[in-house]
Motif scaffolding. Structure first.
Motif, mmCIF file in Angstrom:
data_model
loop_
_atom_site.group_PDB
_atom_site.id
_atom_site.type_symbol
_atom_site.label_atom_id
_atom_site.label_comp_id
_atom_site.label_asym_id
_atom_site.label_seq_id
_atom_site.Cartn_x
_atom_site.Cartn_y
_atom_site.Cartn_z
ATOM 1 N N ARG A 1 4.421 -4.074 6.666
ATOM 2 C CA ARG A 1 5.020 -4.578 5.194
ATOM 3 C C ARG A 1 5.236 -2.683 4.661
ATOM 4 O O ARG A 1 6.297 -2.753 4.047
ATOM 5 C CB ARG A 1 4.783 -5.451 4.539
ATOM 6 C CG ARG A 1 5.528 -6.195 3.515
ATOM 7 C CD ARG A 1 5.398 -7.245 2.956
ATOM 8 N NE ARG A 1 4.130 -7.579 3.667
ATOM 9 C CZ ARG A 1 3.536 -9.172 3.458
ATOM 10 N NH1 ARG A 1 3.087 -9.340 2.051
ATOM 11 N NH2 ARG A 1 2.583 -9.163 4.684
ATOM 12 N N ASN A 2 4.302 -2.236 4.660
ATOM 13 C CA ASN A 2 4.302 -1.106 4.117
ATOM 14 C C ASN A 2 3.927 0.434 4.703
ATOM 15 O O ASN A 2 4.338 1.475 4.034
ATOM 16 C CB ASN A 2 3.216 -0.830 3.167
ATOM 17 C CG ASN A 2 2.680 -2.116 2.463
ATOM 18 O OD1 ASN A 2 3.650 -2.310 0.988
ATOM 19 N ND2 ASN A 2 1.230 -2.028 1.943
ATOM 20 N N GLU B 1 10.738 6.642 2.143
ATOM 21 C CA GLU B 1 11.192 4.884 1.768
ATOM 22 C C GLU B 1 9.869 4.748 1.486
ATOM 23 O O GLU B 1 9.564 3.901 2.879
ATOM 24 C CB GLU B 1 12.471 4.563 1.877
ATOM 25 C CG GLU B 1 13.634 4.990 1.982
ATOM 26 C CD GLU B 1 15.087 4.284 2.273
ATOM 27 O OE1 GLU B 1 14.655 2.605 3.003
ATOM 28 O OE2 GLU B 1 15.830 4.736 2.065
ATOM 29 N N ARG C 1 6.976 1.299 0.245
ATOM 30 C CA ARG C 1 7.311 0.025 -0.791
ATOM 31 C C ARG C 1 6.172 -0.603 -0.724
ATOM 32 O O ARG C 1 5.047 -0.388 -0.202
ATOM 33 C CB ARG C 1 8.275 -0.782 0.248
ATOM 34 C CG ARG C 1 8.224 -0.655 1.717
ATOM 35 C CD ARG C 1 9.064 -2.018 1.807
ATOM 36 N NE ARG C 1 9.836 -1.891 3.685
ATOM 37 C CZ ARG C 1 9.016 -0.587 5.034
ATOM 38 N NH1 ARG C 1 9.488 0.054 4.325
ATOM 39 N NH2 ARG C 1 8.992 -1.346 6.201
ATOM 40 N N ASP D 1 11.237 8.201 -1.762
ATOM 41 C CA ASP D 1 11.929 7.115 -2.207
ATOM 42 C C ASP D 1 10.447 5.957 -2.827
ATOM 43 O O ASP D 1 9.891 5.442 -2.131
ATOM 44 C CB ASP D 1 13.154 6.588 -1.331
ATOM 45 C CG ASP D 1 13.768 5.702 -2.979
ATOM 46 O OD1 ASP D 1 13.577 5.175 -3.627
ATOM 47 O OD2 ASP D 1 15.003 5.563 -2.279
ATOM 48 N N GLN E 1 11.064 3.593 -5.168
ATOM 49 C CA GLN E 1 12.151 2.640 -6.398
ATOM 50 C C GLN E 1 11.848 0.861 -5.504
ATOM 51 O O GLN E 1 11.753 0.565 -6.481
ATOM 52 C CB GLN E 1 13.457 2.308 -5.889
ATOM 53 C CG GLN E 1 14.395 3.584 -5.865
ATOM 54 C CD GLN E 1 15.743 3.814 -6.066
ATOM 55 O OE1 GLN E 1 16.416 2.709 -6.518
ATOM 56 N NE2 GLN E 1 16.175 4.069 -4.688
ATOM 57 N N GLN E 2 10.450 0.645 -4.263
ATOM 58 C CA GLN E 2 10.291 0.033 -3.852
ATOM 59 C C GLN E 2 8.822 -0.177 -3.930
ATOM 60 O O GLN E 2 8.397 -1.399 -3.600
ATOM 61 C CB GLN E 2 10.932 -0.603 -2.475
ATOM 62 C CG GLN E 2 12.687 -0.625 -2.689
ATOM 63 C CD GLN E 2 12.833 -1.432 -1.238
ATOM 64 O OE1 GLN E 2 12.416 -2.309 -0.438
ATOM 65 N NE2 GLN E 2 13.610 -1.586 -1.583
ATOM 66 N N GLU F 1 5.294 -1.919 -5.726
ATOM 67 C CA GLU F 1 5.030 -1.921 -7.043
ATOM 68 C C GLU F 1 4.014 -1.662 -7.923
ATOM 69 O O GLU F 1 4.014 -2.412 -9.018
ATOM 70 C CB GLU F 1 4.774 -3.231 -6.006
ATOM 71 C CG GLU F 1 6.150 -3.856 -5.198
ATOM 72 C CD GLU F 1 5.712 -5.448 -4.381
ATOM 73 O OE1 GLU F 1 4.712 -5.780 -5.100
ATOM 74 O OE2 GLU F 1 6.539 -6.002 -3.779
ATOM 75 N N ASP G 1 11.137 2.889 -11.822
ATOM 76 C CA ASP G 1 10.008 1.888 -12.136
ATOM 77 C C ASP G 1 9.379 1.890 -13.454
ATOM 78 O O ASP G 1 8.333 3.088 -12.765
ATOM 79 C CB ASP G 1 8.708 1.148 -10.680
ATOM 80 C CG ASP G 1 8.063 0.180 -11.345
ATOM 81 O OD1 ASP G 1 8.345 -0.397 -12.567
ATOM 82 O OD2 ASP G 1 7.394 -1.257 -10.945
#
Length: 118
Positions: A8-9, A23, A25, A54, A56-57, A59, A89
Motif C-alpha cells: 500500500r505504501n 507519489e 501515500r 508528492d 498529497q496522499q 497521512e 495537508d
C-alpha cells in the motif's frame, strides 16, 4: 484480498519530461522509510536530478520520514539537481515547521508537472 502495508505504501513513480515525480501515500514512518529511501536513492544517482516528491496522499510522517526527505534533498543538491515537495495537508506542513524544515525545502501546493487550468 488484503494488501500489506508495504504494498500500500509503495511509491508510484512517473516521468514527465526530465522530471521524476514520486507519489508517496499512507504513513511514512520507521517501517516504510527504508524502502522509500532505497527508492529515492535509485532516482538520485545521476547528475542534475529533477525530482518532485508528492506528499498529497501521505497521512502521517514521523522523524524517520523526515530523515528520508532530508537524505534525498542532500543527494540531489550534491548532484546539482532540484527537489520540490508537494504538500497540501496542514498536519504535514505543521510537522515540517516544528522540525525546522519548512523553509529548507521547496514546498508547493500542487504538482508542478501538471498543467493548471486557467
Amino acid at each position: 484480498m488484503v494488501m500489506s502495508d508495504e504494498w500500500r505504501n509503495r511509491p508510484r513513480t512517473r516521468v514527465v519530461g526530465r522530471t521524476v515525480v514520486v507519489e508517496l501515500r499512507g504513513e511514512i514512518d520507521m517501517l516504510t522509510a527504508p524502502g522509500i529511501s532505497d527508492h529515492l536513492d535509485s532516482l538520485t544517482t545521476d547528475q542534475e536530478p529533477d525530482v518532485v516528491i508528492d506528499l498529497q496522499q501521505v497521512e502521517f510522517i514521523d522523524c524517520s520520514g523526515l530523515s528520508v526527505l532530508c537524505r534525498a534533498r542532500r543527494r540531489i543538491q550534491e548532484r546539482d539537481g532540484r527537489l520540490a515537495l508537494v504538500v497540501t495537508d496542514p498536519a504535514i506542513t505543521r510537522t515540517m515547521r516544528f522540525a525546522g524544515l519548512l523553509g529548507v525545502f521547496d514546498v508547493v501546493d500542487s504538482d508542478p508537472t501538471v498543467p493548471r487550468e486557467v
